[in-house]
Enzyme design. Structure first.
Site, mmCIF file in Angstrom:
data_model
loop_
_atom_site.group_PDB
_atom_site.id
_atom_site.type_symbol
_atom_site.label_atom_id
_atom_site.label_comp_id
_atom_site.label_asym_id
_atom_site.label_seq_id
_atom_site.Cartn_x
_atom_site.Cartn_y
_atom_site.Cartn_z
ATOM 1 N N HIS A 122 0.779 -1.038 -0.048
ATOM 2 C CA HIS A 122 0.279 0.058 0.005
ATOM 3 C C HIS A 122 0.924 1.348 -0.156
ATOM 4 O O HIS A 122 2.059 1.323 0.107
ATOM 5 C CB HIS A 122 -1.083 -0.004 1.245
ATOM 6 C CG HIS A 122 -1.990 -1.130 1.104
ATOM 7 N ND1 HIS A 122 -2.017 -2.308 1.597
ATOM 8 C CD2 HIS A 122 -3.189 -1.045 0.341
ATOM 9 C CE1 HIS A 122 -2.888 -3.129 1.410
ATOM 10 N NE2 HIS A 122 -3.786 -2.359 0.376
ATOM 11 N N ASP A 152 -0.014 6.890 -3.467
ATOM 12 C CA ASP A 152 -1.339 6.510 -4.125
ATOM 13 C C ASP A 152 -1.412 7.830 -5.280
ATOM 14 O O ASP A 152 -2.036 7.442 -6.225
ATOM 15 C CB ASP A 152 -2.324 6.470 -3.126
ATOM 16 C CG ASP A 152 -2.470 5.063 -2.441
ATOM 17 O OD1 ASP A 152 -1.846 4.122 -2.962
ATOM 18 O OD2 ASP A 152 -3.403 5.023 -1.717
HETATM 19 C C1 LIG Z 1 -3.886 2.920 1.543
HETATM 20 C C2 LIG Z 1 -4.662 2.605 0.119
HETATM 21 C C3 LIG Z 1 -5.682 1.859 0.215
HETATM 22 C C4 LIG Z 1 -6.927 2.678 0.782
HETATM 23 C C5 LIG Z 1 -7.966 1.990 0.536
HETATM 24 C C6 LIG Z 1 -9.110 1.821 1.527
HETATM 25 C C7 LIG Z 1 -9.848 3.244 1.720
HETATM 26 C C8 LIG Z 1 -10.157 0.706 1.379
HETATM 27 C C9 LIG Z 1 -9.358 -0.594 1.550
HETATM 28 C C10 LIG Z 1 -10.139 -1.724 1.814
HETATM 29 C C11 LIG Z 1 -11.387 -1.028 2.106
HETATM 30 C C12 LIG Z 1 -12.467 -1.604 3.038
HETATM 31 C C13 LIG Z 1 -12.824 -2.941 2.566
HETATM 32 O O1 LIG Z 1 -13.104 -3.241 1.351
HETATM 33 C C14 LIG Z 1 -13.962 -3.726 3.485
HETATM 34 C C15 LIG Z 1 -15.300 -2.813 3.258
HETATM 35 C C16 LIG Z 1 -15.875 -3.129 2.063
HETATM 36 C C17 LIG Z 1 -17.145 -2.143 1.767
HETATM 37 O O2 LIG Z 1 -17.953 -2.414 0.723
HETATM 38 C C18 LIG Z 1 -16.826 -0.920 2.081
HETATM 39 C C19 LIG Z 1 -15.922 -0.502 3.575
HETATM 40 C C20 LIG Z 1 -14.894 -1.351 3.754
HETATM 41 C C21 LIG Z 1 -14.617 -1.309 5.006
HETATM 42 C C22 LIG Z 1 -13.731 -0.692 2.798
HETATM 43 C C23 LIG Z 1 -13.606 0.658 2.957
HETATM 44 C C24 LIG Z 1 -12.393 1.383 2.119
HETATM 45 O O3 LIG Z 1 -12.864 1.268 1.068
HETATM 46 C C25 LIG Z 1 -11.191 0.464 2.403
HETATM 47 C C26 LIG Z 1 -10.738 0.643 3.752
HETATM 48 C C27 LIG Z 1 -3.555 2.325 -0.859
HETATM 49 O O4 LIG Z 1 -2.503 2.182 -0.822
HETATM 50 S S1 LIG Z 1 -4.239 1.410 -2.438
HETATM 51 C C28 LIG Z 1 -3.152 1.079 -3.322
HETATM 52 C C29 LIG Z 1 -3.012 -0.545 -3.357
HETATM 53 N N1 LIG Z 1 -1.915 -0.999 -4.257
HETATM 54 C C30 LIG Z 1 -2.089 -1.090 -5.645
HETATM 55 O O5 LIG Z 1 -3.228 -0.894 -6.101
HETATM 56 C C31 LIG Z 1 -0.979 -1.871 -6.157
HETATM 57 C C32 LIG Z 1 -1.449 -2.580 -7.406
HETATM 58 N N2 LIG Z 1 -2.563 -3.710 -7.090
HETATM 59 C C33 LIG Z 1 -2.157 -4.664 -6.236
HETATM 60 O O6 LIG Z 1 -0.850 -4.832 -5.637
HETATM 61 C C34 LIG Z 1 -2.927 -5.557 -5.719
HETATM 62 O O7 LIG Z 1 -4.090 -5.393 -6.393
HETATM 63 C C35 LIG Z 1 -3.380 -5.505 -4.136
HETATM 64 C C36 LIG Z 1 -3.913 -4.032 -4.041
HETATM 65 C C37 LIG Z 1 -2.289 -5.823 -3.265
HETATM 66 C C38 LIG Z 1 -4.485 -6.412 -3.766
HETATM 67 O O8 LIG Z 1 -4.226 -7.727 -4.097
HETATM 68 P P1 LIG Z 1 -5.153 -8.644 -4.382
HETATM 69 O O9 LIG Z 1 -4.709 -10.057 -3.972
HETATM 70 O O10 LIG Z 1 -6.602 -8.464 -3.440
HETATM 71 O O11 LIG Z 1 -5.635 -8.662 -5.666
HETATM 72 P P2 LIG Z 1 -4.878 -8.822 -7.183
HETATM 73 O O12 LIG Z 1 -3.812 -9.727 -7.050
HETATM 74 O O13 LIG Z 1 -4.587 -7.483 -7.662
HETATM 75 O O14 LIG Z 1 -5.766 -9.564 -7.718
HETATM 76 C C39 LIG Z 1 -7.395 -9.192 -8.280
HETATM 77 C C40 LIG Z 1 -8.047 -10.456 -8.216
HETATM 78 O O15 LIG Z 1 -9.430 -9.916 -8.398
HETATM 79 C C41 LIG Z 1 -10.081 -10.751 -9.405
HETATM 80 N N3 LIG Z 1 -11.023 -9.699 -10.081
HETATM 81 C C42 LIG Z 1 -10.666 -8.486 -10.558
HETATM 82 N N4 LIG Z 1 -11.878 -8.189 -11.125
HETATM 83 C C43 LIG Z 1 -12.753 -8.903 -11.123
HETATM 84 C C44 LIG Z 1 -14.068 -9.102 -11.308
HETATM 85 N N5 LIG Z 1 -14.828 -7.927 -12.014
HETATM 86 N N6 LIG Z 1 -14.939 -10.183 -11.149
HETATM 87 C C45 LIG Z 1 -14.140 -11.476 -10.588
HETATM 88 N N7 LIG Z 1 -12.834 -11.283 -10.027
HETATM 89 C C46 LIG Z 1 -12.207 -10.090 -10.500
HETATM 90 C C47 LIG Z 1 -8.723 -10.960 -10.484
HETATM 91 O O16 LIG Z 1 -9.202 -11.943 -11.457
HETATM 92 C C48 LIG Z 1 -7.759 -11.367 -9.411
HETATM 93 O O17 LIG Z 1 -8.134 -12.891 -9.012
HETATM 94 P P3 LIG Z 1 -6.687 -13.636 -8.688
HETATM 95 O O18 LIG Z 1 -6.372 -13.292 -7.170
HETATM 96 O O19 LIG Z 1 -7.782 -15.108 -8.654
HETATM 97 O O20 LIG Z 1 -5.953 -13.729 -10.026
#
Ligand SMILES: C[C@H](CCC[C@@H](C)[C@H]1CC[C@H]2[C@@H]3[C@H](O)C[C@@H]4C[C@H](O)CC[C@]4(C)[C@H]3C[C@H](O)[C@]12C)C(=O)SCCNC(=O)CCNC(=O)[C@H](O)C(C)(C)COP(=O)(O)OP(=O)(O)OC[C@H]1O[C@@H](n2cnc3c(N)ncnc32)[C@H](O)[C@@H]1OP(=O)(O)O
Length: 382
Positions: A122, A152
């Site tokens: 993050h 970010d």
């Molecule tokens: C400090 C910031 C982050 C702050 C954000 C906060 C504001 C929010 C973070 C969590 C949120 C809360 C949480 O979600 C729970 C509640 C949910 C509720 O709805 C709302 C309230 C919540 C409390 C909610 C509140 C807030 O929104 C939060 C607190 C940052 O630094 S952000 C920067 C992060 N880094 C990056 O973006 C760098 C690039 N990305 C990555 O490194 C990774 O994506 C990451 C971020 C490490 C996540 O890794 P992850 O293992 O989860 O995902 P990936 O490896 O990327 O793979 C994505 C998988 O998802 C599948 N997929 C994608 N789209 C779809 C779809 N349409 N249908 C099905 N599947 C999908 C994709 O195929 C991947 O699957 P696989 O893993 O099987 O390959």
């Protein structure tokens, strides 16, 4: 608007990619966010002006739909960990083969290569890896991350938007798309170029929090006022510093020299005592109209009503009554026109977007009934 006619497919992410998408939308691009199905709500708080299509990308038919959307668009913005898009058969090679004009933006923490490329992280991690976090914080305290602004948003979302605009500009000459590898570590470091390039000036020779611009200097800091609010002081140049001293009712002859670093703690004590003697409003009355570089520290709620911001329209209220900053910078002929209506519901535009991208009505209904796509038009009408 500057980006009118540009079609962007944004794969839903956490914070940086949504911000990138919002910038593009503010400046006129058509931004279609691809959301997951069966999720109660979006975490995209930067959804202004976007449309939403919900697709299940765990199903190959969902992936095929996404592919069609991508190859008929100008830009794809993906925020996943390295390798996720390739696993779905949607890597840049696959998509650029079908649409050589496509701009394929990959916004990650560590970039597409190197030993950290696949690691989760993050903002704070990226900032740490950029070198900049080591410089942030008060004297004798541990490093302090300034919210998640630097990696970010500045180094991530904004830099990626910049890369996309550059690629669009270049495409207008070459007719070719390209891949953008936007690493937040590198973006943050680049934003911080000044820190590296000004080291020879001796600006950062002292420990963290003891230098000119890192809260070491008493004339570049914040001070608490008698009503518990704060004032920001940035009186660096001698002529501005003089006006600060004058406004504070102090006499230079009674004070140590401005640049006498060893006297800074004593000078800070004096400034702290004096600032604590009046309210923020009283200090504003003293300093407004001077060059002392003294301003109130405004809260997010106060910015809208400040006369300067009001005069420029720097902040606006949308139809939900939410205050937002106006898109910056202001272009004279083709300024941004931020959307004032509410953010899209997940899947609100699935039907209309798929139709626009050439899907037959029957195909769309089939995708919806099979749960591969999801549409929430009805919810939007309520
Ligand atoms: C400090 C910031 C982050 C702050 C954000 C906060 C504001 C929010 C973070 C969590 C949120 C809360 C949480 O979600 C729970 C509640 C949910 C509720 O709805 C709302 C309230 C919540 C409390 C909610 C509140 C807030 O929104 C939060 C607190 C940052 O630094 S952000 C920067 C992060 N880094 C990056 O973006 C760098 C690039 N990305 C990555 O490194 C990774 O994506 C990451 C971020 C490490 C996540 O890794 P992850 O293992 O989860 O995902 P990936 O490896 O990327 O793979 C994505 C998988 O998802 C599948 N997929 C994608 N789209 C779809 C779809 N349409 N249908 C099905 N599947 C999908 C994709 O195929 C991947 O699957 P696989 O893993 O099987 O390959």
């Amino acid at each position: 608007m500057a980006l009118a006619g540009v079609r962007v497919i944004e794969l839903a992410g956490l914070a940086p990619a949504p911000f990138c998408g919002m910038i593009l939308a503010d400046f006129g691009a058509r931004v279609i966010r691809v959301d997951r199905t069966k999720v109660p709500m979006t975490v995209d708080t930067q959804a202004r002006g976007k449309q939403s299509v919900a697709l299940n990308l765990k199903n190959p038919r969902g992936v095929a739909v996404l592919k069609r959307l991508c190859v008929q668009s100008d830009v794809v913005l993906e925020p996943y960990r390295k390798g996720v898009m390739e696993k779905m058969g949607l890597g840049p090679e696959d998509l650029l083969k079908e649409n050589p004009r496509l701009i394929y933006a990959r916004l990650t923490g560590y970039g597409q290569s190197g030993s950290y490329a696949k690691a989760a992280g993050h903002d704070i991690n990226y900032l740490a890896m950029s070198g900049l976090l080591s410089m942030l914080g008060r004297s004798s305290e541990k490093p302090y991350a300034p919210l998640n602004l630097v990696a970010d948003f500045a180094g991530g979302g904004l830099m990626c938007a910049f890369g996309i605009v550059l690629a669009l500009l270049e495409r207008s000459r070459s007719g070719q798309g390209q891949i953008i590898d936007a690493s937040m570590v590198e973006g943050a470091a680049y934003v911080g170029s000044f820190m590296w390039k000004s080291r020879s000036l001796g600006l950062w020779n002292r420990p963290r929090g003891e230098n000119l611009l890192d809260s070491g200097a008493p004339f570049y800091d914040t001070y608490r006022t008698s009503d518990g609010k704060y004032i920001a002081v940035g009186a660096i140049e001698p002529q501005f510093y003089q006006q600060l001293i004058q406004g504070l009712g102090l006499y230079e002859a009674d004070l140590p020299a401005q640049m006498s670093v060893s006297d800074w703690p004593q000078l800070r004590q004096t400034f702290t005592r004096v600032f604590a003697s009046k309210t923020q409003e009283e200090w504003i009355r003293v300093f407004d109209g001077t060059d002392a570089c003294v301003t109130p520290v405004l809260s997010l709620d106060e910015v809208l009503s400040h006369p300067h911001n009001q005069a420029r329209g720097s902040f606006f209220k949308d139809s939900q009554g939410e205050i937002s900053p106006r898109p910056a910078p202001v272009l004279s002929r083709s300024p941004a026109e931020p959307c004032h209506s509410r953010d899209p519901f997940i899947g609100e535009h699935t039907r209309s977007v798929l139709k626009e991208y050439g899907f037959e009505q029957a195909q769309i209904e089939q995708l919806l009934s099979a749960g591969i796509a999801e549409c929430n038009e009805a919810k939007a009408r309520l």
